[in-house]
Enzyme design. Structure first.
Site, PDB file in Angstrom:
ATOM      1  CG  ASP A  30      -2.019   0.975   1.194  1.00 34.40           C
ATOM      2  OD1 ASP A  30      -1.796   2.124   0.760  1.00 34.40           O
ATOM      3  OD2 ASP A  30      -3.128   0.618   1.618  1.00 34.40           O
ATOM      4  CG  ASN A  86     -13.059  -0.585   4.989  1.00 27.74           C
ATOM      5  OD1 ASN A  86     -13.531  -0.819   6.083  1.00 27.74           O
ATOM      6  ND2 ASN A  86     -11.805  -0.202   4.821  1.00 27.74           N
ATOM      7  CG  HIS A  97      -8.868  -2.984  -1.676  1.00 28.98           C
ATOM      8  ND1 HIS A  97      -9.887  -2.181  -2.156  1.00 28.98           N
ATOM      9  CD2 HIS A  97      -8.319  -2.297  -0.641  1.00 28.98           C
ATOM     10  CE1 HIS A  97      -9.944  -1.061  -1.456  1.00 28.98           C
ATOM     11  NE2 HIS A  97      -9.006  -1.114  -0.528  1.00 28.98           N
ATOM     12  CG  HIS A  99      -6.884  -2.781   3.758  1.00 24.68           C
ATOM     13  ND1 HIS A  99      -6.102  -1.706   3.405  1.00 24.68           N
ATOM     14  CD2 HIS A  99      -8.132  -2.523   3.297  1.00 24.68           C
ATOM     15  CE1 HIS A  99      -6.855  -0.828   2.763  1.00 24.68           C
ATOM     16  NE2 HIS A  99      -8.085  -1.304   2.681  1.00 24.68           N
TER      17      HIS A  99
END
Length: 136
Positions: A30, A86, A97, A99
């Site tokens: 990220d 989320n 995606h 995390h």
């Protein structure tokens, strides 16, 4: 569809630090990490929401997440790992995606839980409704 940054990373039109990929997923660091080693696990097919992701992609997402998390624990000597995603208005990129966030004692990242009260009747109602829907 507007240009998707994750689709561009997958197709190598955008630069990223890709650490693992296969036919189903692309995993990369990220650019705006919560902690060092924060990785995104992204399906190669563009889906906006979790509910849209096909079963093959989902299974590869979770297996890749496990592989990445285990590797991060080993190389960064983490105190733990947070795995999250989320949906809806709470996601910052319109491409589903996951995390994978390395965690360290006193890293400043927290999960704030509001003090919500749910009655026994509400729990029964939700439980019954979900049980009916999930039978299919």
């Amino acid at each position: 569809m507007e240009s998707c940054i994750f689709c561009n990373i997958i197709s190598k039109k955008e630069d990223a630090f890709i650490i693992f990929e296969n036919a189903y997923v692309c995993c990369f660091l990220d650019k705006y990490p919560i902690n060092k080693g924060h990785i995104l696990v992204v399906p190669k097919i563009h889906f906006q929401e979790f509910s849209e992701v096909d079963k093959d992609s989902l299974s590869h997402i979770i297996l890749a997440s496990q592989k990445v998390a285990t590797s991060l624990e080993r190389i960064l000597n983490t105190d733990g790992i947070t795995i999250m995603q989320n949906n809806g208005i709470f996601k910052d990129v319109e491409h589903y995606h996951m995390h994978i966030i390395p965690r360290f004692l006193d890293d400043g990242f927290s999960w704030v839980e509001p003090e919500n009260v749910v009655t026994k009747e509400e729990l029964i109602s939700i439980s019954n409704s979900l049980s009916e829907i999930l039978i299919d």
